[in-house]
Design a protein around this motif. Structure first.
Motif, PDB file in Angstrom:
ATOM      1  N   GLU A  15       8.176  -5.945  -9.964  1.00  0.00           N
ATOM      2  CA  GLU A  15       7.847  -7.609  -8.815  1.00  0.00           C
ATOM      3  C   GLU A  15       7.168  -7.318  -7.851  1.00  0.00           C
ATOM      4  OE1 GLU A  15       6.950 -12.110  -9.236  1.00  0.00           O
ATOM      5  OE2 GLU A  15       9.278 -11.108 -10.033  1.00  0.00           O
ATOM      6  N   VAL A  16       6.020  -7.098  -7.273  1.00  0.00           N
ATOM      7  CA  VAL A  16       5.946  -7.058  -6.473  1.00  0.00           C
ATOM      8  C   VAL A  16       5.569  -7.795  -5.060  1.00  0.00           C
ATOM      9  CG1 VAL A  16       4.161  -5.307  -4.370  1.00  0.00           C
ATOM     10  CG2 VAL A  16       4.827  -4.472  -7.219  1.00  0.00           C
ATOM     11  N   PHE A  17       5.410  -8.342  -4.209  1.00  0.00           N
ATOM     12  CA  PHE A  17       6.025  -9.152  -3.559  1.00  0.00           C
ATOM     13  C   PHE A  17       4.553  -8.982  -2.415  1.00  0.00           C
ATOM     14  CE2 PHE A  17       9.734 -10.527  -6.025  1.00  0.00           C
ATOM     15  CZ  PHE A  17       9.106 -11.608  -6.330  1.00  0.00           C
ATOM     16  N   GLY A  18       3.973  -9.552  -1.712  1.00  0.00           N
ATOM     17  CA  GLY A  18       3.045  -9.544  -0.206  1.00  0.00           C
ATOM     18  C   GLY A  18       1.850  -9.740   0.013  1.00  0.00           C
ATOM     19  N   ASN A  19       1.008  -9.034   0.134  1.00  0.00           N
ATOM     20  CA  ASN A  19      -0.286  -9.238  -0.197  1.00  0.00           C
ATOM     21  C   ASN A  19      -0.799  -8.524  -1.142  1.00  0.00           C
ATOM     22  OD1 ASN A  19      -3.271 -10.017   0.261  1.00  0.00           O
ATOM     23  ND2 ASN A  19      -3.499  -9.148   1.987  1.00  0.00           N
ATOM     24  N   VAL A  20      -0.813  -8.842  -2.120  1.00  0.00           N
ATOM     25  CA  VAL A  20      -1.050  -8.063  -2.978  1.00  0.00           C
ATOM     26  C   VAL A  20      -1.976  -7.979  -4.356  1.00  0.00           C
ATOM     27  CG1 VAL A  20       1.632  -6.498  -3.270  1.00  0.00           C
ATOM     28  CG2 VAL A  20       1.048  -8.886  -4.603  1.00  0.00           C
ATOM     29  N   GLN A  21      -2.500  -9.385  -4.193  1.00  0.00           N
ATOM     30  CA  GLN A  21      -3.717  -9.532  -5.156  1.00  0.00           C
ATOM     31  C   GLN A  21      -5.113  -9.536  -4.295  1.00  0.00           C
ATOM     32  OE1 GLN A  21      -3.031 -13.465  -7.174  1.00  0.00           O
ATOM     33  NE2 GLN A  21      -1.311 -12.242  -8.399  1.00  0.00           N
ATOM     34  N   GLY A  22      -6.111  -9.204  -5.261  1.00  0.00           N
ATOM     35  CA  GLY A  22      -7.512  -9.304  -3.896  1.00  0.00           C
ATOM     36  C   GLY A  22      -7.466  -8.142  -3.892  1.00  0.00           C
ATOM     37  N   VAL A  23      -6.984  -6.775  -3.820  1.00  0.00           N
ATOM     38  CA  VAL A  23      -7.178  -5.797  -2.701  1.00  0.00           C
ATOM     39  C   VAL A  23      -6.475  -4.133  -4.188  1.00  0.00           C
ATOM     40  CG1 VAL A  23      -5.941  -6.736  -0.953  1.00  0.00           C
ATOM     41  CG2 VAL A  23      -4.285  -5.612  -2.590  1.00  0.00           C
ATOM     42  N   TYR A  24      -7.485  -4.608  -5.431  1.00  0.00           N
ATOM     43  CA  TYR A  24      -7.211  -3.506  -6.647  1.00  0.00           C
ATOM     44  C   TYR A  24      -5.769  -2.730  -6.805  1.00  0.00           C
ATOM     45  CZ  TYR A  24     -12.472  -4.646  -5.755  1.00  0.00           C
ATOM     46  OH  TYR A  24     -13.576  -5.241  -5.808  1.00  0.00           O
ATOM     47  N   PHE A  25      -4.663  -3.664  -6.396  1.00  0.00           N
ATOM     48  CA  PHE A  25      -3.208  -3.349  -7.414  1.00  0.00           C
ATOM     49  C   PHE A  25      -3.403  -3.292  -8.717  1.00  0.00           C
ATOM     50  CE2 PHE A  25       0.733  -3.213  -6.488  1.00  0.00           C
ATOM     51  CZ  PHE A  25       1.322  -2.903  -5.936  1.00  0.00           C
ATOM     52  N   TRP A  67       5.664   4.607  -4.136  1.00  0.00           N
ATOM     53  CA  TRP A  67       4.207   4.208  -4.488  1.00  0.00           C
ATOM     54  C   TRP A  67       4.535   2.144  -4.575  1.00  0.00           C
ATOM     55  CZ3 TRP A  67       0.848   0.680  -7.288  1.00  0.00           C
ATOM     56  CH2 TRP A  67      -0.811   1.297  -6.248  1.00  0.00           C
ATOM     57  N   LEU A  68       5.381   1.358  -5.677  1.00  0.00           N
ATOM     58  CA  LEU A  68       5.451   0.204  -5.878  1.00  0.00           C
ATOM     59  C   LEU A  68       5.671  -0.210  -4.493  1.00  0.00           C
ATOM     60  CD1 LEU A  68       6.173  -0.338  -9.812  1.00  0.00           C
ATOM     61  CD2 LEU A  68       4.011  -1.232  -8.613  1.00  0.00           C
ATOM     62  N   SER A  69       6.542   0.399  -3.759  1.00  0.00           N
ATOM     63  CA  SER A  69       7.500  -0.311  -2.649  1.00  0.00           C
ATOM     64  C   SER A  69       7.148  -0.595  -1.513  1.00  0.00           C
ATOM     65  CB  SER A  69       8.611   0.377  -2.971  1.00  0.00           C
ATOM     66  OG  SER A  69       9.396   0.217  -3.992  1.00  0.00           O
ATOM     67  N   GLN A  70       6.242   0.850  -0.931  1.00  0.00           N
ATOM     68  CA  GLN A  70       5.815   1.313   0.165  1.00  0.00           C
ATOM     69  C   GLN A  70       4.513   1.759   0.239  1.00  0.00           C
ATOM     70  OE1 GLN A  70       8.397   4.696   0.807  1.00  0.00           O
ATOM     71  NE2 GLN A  70       9.698   4.247  -0.083  1.00  0.00           N
ATOM     72  N   THR A  71       3.752   2.053  -0.708  1.00  0.00           N
ATOM     73  CA  THR A  71       2.465   2.586  -0.880  1.00  0.00           C
ATOM     74  C   THR A  71       1.045   1.190  -1.575  1.00  0.00           C
ATOM     75  OG1 THR A  71       2.862   4.826  -0.857  1.00  0.00           O
ATOM     76  CG2 THR A  71       0.623   4.299  -0.984  1.00  0.00           C
ATOM     77  N   GLY A  72       1.090   1.391  -2.582  1.00  0.00           N
ATOM     78  CA  GLY A  72       0.225   0.501  -3.290  1.00  0.00           C
ATOM     79  C   GLY A  72      -1.080   0.856  -3.142  1.00  0.00           C
ATOM     80  N   SER A  73      -2.026  -0.232  -3.061  1.00  0.00           N
ATOM     81  CA  SER A  73      -3.288   0.161  -2.989  1.00  0.00           C
ATOM     82  C   SER A  73      -3.632  -0.148  -1.402  1.00  0.00           C
ATOM     83  CB  SER A  73      -4.246  -1.468  -4.106  1.00  0.00           C
ATOM     84  OG  SER A  73      -3.638  -2.244  -3.121  1.00  0.00           O
ATOM     85  N   PRO A  74      -5.010   0.401  -1.292  1.00  0.00           N
ATOM     86  CA  PRO A  74      -5.276   0.699   0.027  1.00  0.00           C
ATOM     87  C   PRO A  74      -5.682  -1.269   0.888  1.00  0.00           C
ATOM     88  CG  PRO A  74      -7.125   2.034  -1.498  1.00  0.00           C
ATOM     89  CD  PRO A  74      -6.040   1.221  -1.596  1.00  0.00           C
ATOM     90  N   GLY A  75      -5.324  -1.874   1.903  1.00  0.00           N
ATOM     91  CA  GLY A  75      -5.354  -2.779   2.017  1.00  0.00           C
ATOM     92  C   GLY A  75      -4.538  -4.019   1.745  1.00  0.00           C
ATOM     93  N   CYS A  76      -3.278  -3.434   0.792  1.00  0.00           N
ATOM     94  CA  CYS A  76      -2.520  -4.471   0.666  1.00  0.00           C
ATOM     95  C   CYS A  76      -0.941  -4.301   1.540  1.00  0.00           C
ATOM     96  CB  CYS A  76      -1.972  -3.995  -0.925  1.00  0.00           C
ATOM     97  SG  CYS A  76      -0.863  -2.751  -0.766  1.00  0.00           S
TER      98      CYS A  76
END
Length: 101
Positions: A15-25, A67-76
């Motif tokens: 489960e990834v927390f933060g600003n992660v929705q609406g950024v094509y995660f 990747w899930l912990s540190q990188t993610g999608s651009p803008g997340c």
């Protein structure tokens, strides 16, 4: 002989927390898992987090956790990634990787 030596496939839920929705995660997550040869699924949760399950060779799963912990999608903006139900498997339960709705 330990469990790790008998079973070469790793499975973990995340489960990834933060600003992660609406950024094509979820799309980037699927693409990264396919690139690493991992199976599983990912989806947006009603709580505003990203939920998923990944399975595959330990090295690939470790790369994906990074990747899930540190990188993610651009803008997340990732706050944290929680892992649970880590286990070794004899074979993967999933063929391919999907985005669930």
């Amino acid at each position: 002989m330990g469990t790790e030596e008998v079973f070469s496939i790793v499975s973990v839920e995340f489960e990834v927390f933060g600003n992660v929705q609406g950024v094509y995660f979820t799309k980037y997550c699927r693409d990264k898992c396919l690139q690493l040869g991992l199976g599983g699924w990912v989806k947006n949760s009603k709580r505003g987090t990203i939920l998923g399950k990944i399975q595959g060779p330990k090295a690939g799963v470790e790369q994906m956790i990074s990747w899930l912990s540190q990188t993610g999608s651009p803008g997340c903006k990732i706050e944290r990634c929680e892992l649970r139900d880590f286990e070794y498997l004899a074979r993967q339960d999933f063929r391919g990787f999907s985005i669930r709705f």
